[in-house]
Write a protein that holds these residues in place. Structure first.
Motif, PDB file in Angstrom:
ATOM      1  N   ILE A  42     -12.438 -29.466  36.477  1.00  0.00           N
ATOM      2  CA  ILE A  42     -11.819 -28.140  36.565  1.00  0.00           C
ATOM      3  C   ILE A  42     -12.740 -27.246  37.374  1.00  0.00           C
ATOM      4  N   ASN A  43     -12.365 -26.980  38.612  1.00  0.00           N
ATOM      5  CA  ASN A  43     -13.244 -26.200  39.495  1.00  0.00           C
ATOM      6  C   ASN A  43     -12.686 -24.826  39.814  1.00  0.00           C
ATOM      7  N   THR A  44     -11.772 -24.341  38.968  1.00  0.00           N
ATOM      8  CA  THR A  44     -11.301 -22.953  39.054  1.00  0.00           C
ATOM      9  C   THR A  44     -11.486 -22.313  37.683  1.00  0.00           C
ATOM     10  N   ASP A  45     -11.682 -21.007  37.675  1.00  0.00           N
ATOM     11  CA  ASP A  45     -11.789 -20.317  36.382  1.00  0.00           C
ATOM     12  C   ASP A  45     -10.461 -20.326  35.640  1.00  0.00           C
ATOM     13  N   ALA A  46      -9.364 -20.245  36.388  1.00  0.00           N
ATOM     14  CA  ALA A  46      -8.034 -20.187  35.775  1.00  0.00           C
ATOM     15  C   ALA A  46      -7.518 -21.600  35.515  1.00  0.00           C
ATOM     16  N   VAL A  47      -7.135 -21.866  34.257  1.00  0.00           N
ATOM     17  CA  VAL A  47      -6.598 -23.170  33.872  1.00  0.00           C
ATOM     18  C   VAL A  47      -5.235 -22.953  33.225  1.00  0.00           C
ATOM     19  N   LEU A  48      -4.208 -23.538  33.813  1.00  0.00           N
ATOM     20  CA  LEU A  48      -2.869 -23.467  33.237  1.00  0.00           C
ATOM     21  C   LEU A  48      -2.658 -24.672  32.330  1.00  0.00           C
ATOM     22  N   ILE A  49      -2.599 -24.449  31.017  1.00  0.00           N
ATOM     23  CA  ILE A  49      -2.276 -25.494  30.052  1.00  0.00           C
ATOM     24  C   ILE A  49      -0.757 -25.618  30.021  1.00  0.00           C
ATOM     25  N   LEU A  50      -0.243 -26.832  30.207  1.00  0.00           N
ATOM     26  CA  LEU A  50       1.188 -26.972  30.425  1.00  0.00           C
ATOM     27  C   LEU A  50       1.723 -28.237  29.774  1.00  0.00           C
ATOM     28  N   ASP A  51       2.871 -28.122  29.103  1.00  0.00           N
ATOM     29  CA  ASP A  51       3.590 -29.296  28.622  1.00  0.00           C
ATOM     30  C   ASP A  51       4.210 -30.027  29.804  1.00  0.00           C
ATOM     31  N   ASP A  52       4.314 -31.355  29.690  1.00  0.00           N
ATOM     32  CA  ASP A  52       4.805 -32.119  30.837  1.00  0.00           C
ATOM     33  C   ASP A  52       6.293 -31.936  31.100  1.00  0.00           C
ATOM     34  N   ASP A  53       7.023 -31.331  30.154  1.00  0.00           N
ATOM     35  CA  ASP A  53       8.471 -31.149  30.344  1.00  0.00           C
ATOM     36  C   ASP A  53       8.849 -29.700  30.628  1.00  0.00           C
ATOM     37  N   LEU A  54       7.859 -28.865  30.940  1.00  0.00           N
ATOM     38  CA  LEU A  54       8.131 -27.441  31.165  1.00  0.00           C
ATOM     39  C   LEU A  54       7.946 -27.101  32.639  1.00  0.00           C
ATOM     40  N   LYS A  55       8.964 -26.528  33.233  1.00  0.00           N
ATOM     41  CA  LYS A  55       8.904 -26.137  34.632  1.00  0.00           C
ATOM     42  C   LYS A  55       8.916 -24.611  34.734  1.00  0.00           C
ATOM     43  N   ILE A  56       7.895 -24.071  35.347  1.00  0.00           N
ATOM     44  CA  ILE A  56       7.780 -22.632  35.576  1.00  0.00           C
ATOM     45  C   ILE A  56       8.117 -22.359  37.033  1.00  0.00           C
ATOM     46  N   HIS A  57       8.985 -21.403  37.270  1.00  0.00           N
ATOM     47  CA  HIS A  57       9.304 -21.038  38.649  1.00  0.00           C
ATOM     48  C   HIS A  57       8.007 -20.657  39.355  1.00  0.00           C
ATOM     49  N   LEU A  58       7.853 -21.080  40.587  1.00  0.00           N
ATOM     50  CA  LEU A  58       6.593 -20.845  41.286  1.00  0.00           C
ATOM     51  C   LEU A  58       6.307 -19.366  41.503  1.00  0.00           C
ATOM     52  N   GLN A  59       7.333 -18.533  41.585  1.00  0.00           N
ATOM     53  CA  GLN A  59       7.100 -17.087  41.665  1.00  0.00           C
ATOM     54  C   GLN A  59       6.521 -16.573  40.354  1.00  0.00           C
ATOM     55  N   ASP A  60       7.024 -17.110  39.233  1.00  0.00           N
ATOM     56  CA  ASP A  60       6.464 -16.734  37.930  1.00  0.00           C
ATOM     57  C   ASP A  60       5.037 -17.243  37.796  1.00  0.00           C
ATOM     58  N   LEU A  61       4.763 -18.397  38.392  1.00  0.00           N
ATOM     59  CA  LEU A  61       3.401 -18.931  38.374  1.00  0.00           C
ATOM     60  C   LEU A  61       2.453 -17.996  39.114  1.00  0.00           C
ATOM     61  N   ASN A  62       2.893 -17.472  40.249  1.00  0.00           N
ATOM     62  CA  ASN A  62       2.079 -16.493  40.986  1.00  0.00           C
ATOM     63  C   ASN A  62       1.847 -15.243  40.144  1.00  0.00           C
ATOM     64  N   LEU A  63       2.896 -14.809  39.430  1.00  0.00           N
ATOM     65  CA  LEU A  63       2.788 -13.598  38.616  1.00  0.00           C
ATOM     66  C   LEU A  63       1.789 -13.782  37.480  1.00  0.00           C
ATOM     67  N   ILE A  64       1.916 -14.894  36.744  1.00  0.00           N
ATOM     68  CA  ILE A  64       1.025 -15.090  35.599  1.00  0.00           C
ATOM     69  C   ILE A  64      -0.422 -15.267  36.064  1.00  0.00           C
ATOM     70  N   TYR A  65      -0.598 -15.853  37.253  1.00  0.00           N
ATOM     71  CA  TYR A  65      -1.949 -15.997  37.792  1.00  0.00           C
ATOM     72  C   TYR A  65      -2.546 -14.640  38.141  1.00  0.00           C
ATOM     73  N   GLU A  66      -1.756 -13.749  38.730  1.00  0.00           N
ATOM     74  CA  GLU A  66      -2.252 -12.419  39.062  1.00  0.00           C
ATOM     75  C   GLU A  66      -2.574 -11.627  37.795  1.00  0.00           C
ATOM     76  N   VAL A  67      -1.761 -11.801  36.748  1.00  0.00           N
ATOM     77  CA  VAL A  67      -2.061 -11.128  35.470  1.00  0.00           C
ATOM     78  C   VAL A  67      -3.381 -11.639  34.913  1.00  0.00           C
ATOM     79  N   PHE A  68      -3.600 -12.951  34.993  1.00  0.00           N
ATOM     80  CA  PHE A  68      -4.861 -13.517  34.502  1.00  0.00           C
ATOM     81  C   PHE A  68      -6.052 -12.985  35.288  1.00  0.00           C
ATOM     82  N   ARG A  69      -5.918 -12.856  36.587  1.00  0.00           N
ATOM     83  CA  ARG A  69      -7.038 -12.384  37.398  1.00  0.00           C
ATOM     84  C   ARG A  69      -7.496 -10.998  36.961  1.00  0.00           C
TER      85      ARG A  69
END
Length: 216
Positions: free
Chosen positions: A98-125
Motif C-alpha cells: 500500500i503506497n498511498t495514504d488513502a486506502v479504499l476497503i471494498l467488498d468484491d461485489d460492490l461497484k461504486i460509480h467512478l465519479q462517486d469514487l472521485n468525490l469520496i477521495y476528495e472528502v478523504f483528502r
C-alpha cells in the motif's frame, strides 16, 4: 508472490507512513473467496480510474494460490495469500504494497460509480484522520443493571432528515460505525487496528460488539 503483509513493529519502529513514502491517489483493497469472474470485472472497472494507483486483492480461500501481479489500466494489481486465521479482518492487515495514504476497503461485489469514487477521495483528502464511507450506522449506549455492562442498541437512522423534520434541519452529524463494504481510511489506521491490540485491548471488542448488534 509473498503475502506483502507488514509484521507489527516494535514501539520504537517508524510508522508505516514514514517507512514507505506515500503517493497521491488511492489503493483499492478488495477481499474475495472464490468469485473470480466478478473479481476480474471489478479489477478492470476500478483500474480504469486515474486516481487508483494499486489494487491489493486479499484471497480468503486457503486452497487458491495467489497469481503474479498484473498491470491493468492505471493500476498495478497484487494478490495476497490468506493468513492462517482466514477471516475478513485479513483485509485490514497493513502492507508495504500500500503506497498511498488513502486506502479504499471494498467488498468484491460492490461497484461504486467512478465519479462517486472521485468525490469520496476528495472528502478523504480533507479529512485524512477520519473514516470516510457510504454506509454510516448509529447506536445508542445504555447501562444494563441486570448484565452490569454497557449495552449497545442499533438505531435505524439515516443521515438525511426525515419528512417530519422542520425545514432547514441539517443532516445527522457523526456516526458510531462505518460499514466496511466501502470506506476510505488512512493506511496508518490499518496498522493501528491490527498492531495496537495489546496497547488497546478493548478496541476490537468494541468494534465486534457494534457489528454483532448491527447483524442481530
Amino acid at each position: 508472490m509473498g503475502s506483502g503483509a507488514r509484521p507489527c513493529p516494535s514501539p520504537s519502529s517508524p510508522a508505516l507512513s514514514d517507512a514507505v513514502a506515500a503517493r497521491e491517489g488511492l489503493t483499492v483493497a478488495i477481499s474475495t473467496f472464490a468469485n473470480f469472474e466478478l473479481l476480474a470485472l471489478q479489477l478492470h472497472y476500478y483500474a480504469a480510474s486515474p486516481i487508483v494507483r494499486r489494487i491489493v486483492v486479499t484471497l480468503l480461500n486457503p486452497h487458491v494460490r495467489p497469481p503474479p501481479r498484473a498491470r491493468i489500466g492505471h493500476a498495478t494489481v497484487f494478490f495476497l495469500a490468506p493468513t492462517e486465521d482466514d477471516n475478513l479482518n485479513d483485509r485490514f492487515i497493513p502492507s508495504y504494497l500500500i503506497n498511498t495514504d488513502a486506502v479504499l476497503i471494498l467488498d468484491d461485489d460492490l461497484k461504486i460509480h467512478l465519479q462517486d469514487l472521485n468525490l469520496i477521495y476528495e472528502v478523504f483528502r480533507r479529512n485524512q484522520r477520519k473514516i470516510v464511507g457510504f454506509f454510516p450506522r448509529w447506536f445508542d449506549a445504555h447501562f444494563s443493571a441486570y448484565q452490569q455492562e454497557t449495552m449497545l442498541d442499533y438505531l435505524p437512522d439515516t443521515e438525511d432528515p426525515g419528512p417530519e423534520s422542520p425545514p432547514g434541519t441539517l443532516p445527522k452529524a457523526g456516526y458510531a460505525l462505518m460499514e466496511a463494504s466501502a470506506m476510505i481510511v488512512h493506511r496508518d489506521l490499518l496498522h493501528f487496528y491490527t498492531c495496537a491490540v495489546n496497547s488497546f485491548p478493548k478496541l476490537r471488542r468494541v468494534v465486534h460488539s457494534l457489528v454483532e448488534r448491527l447483524n442481530t
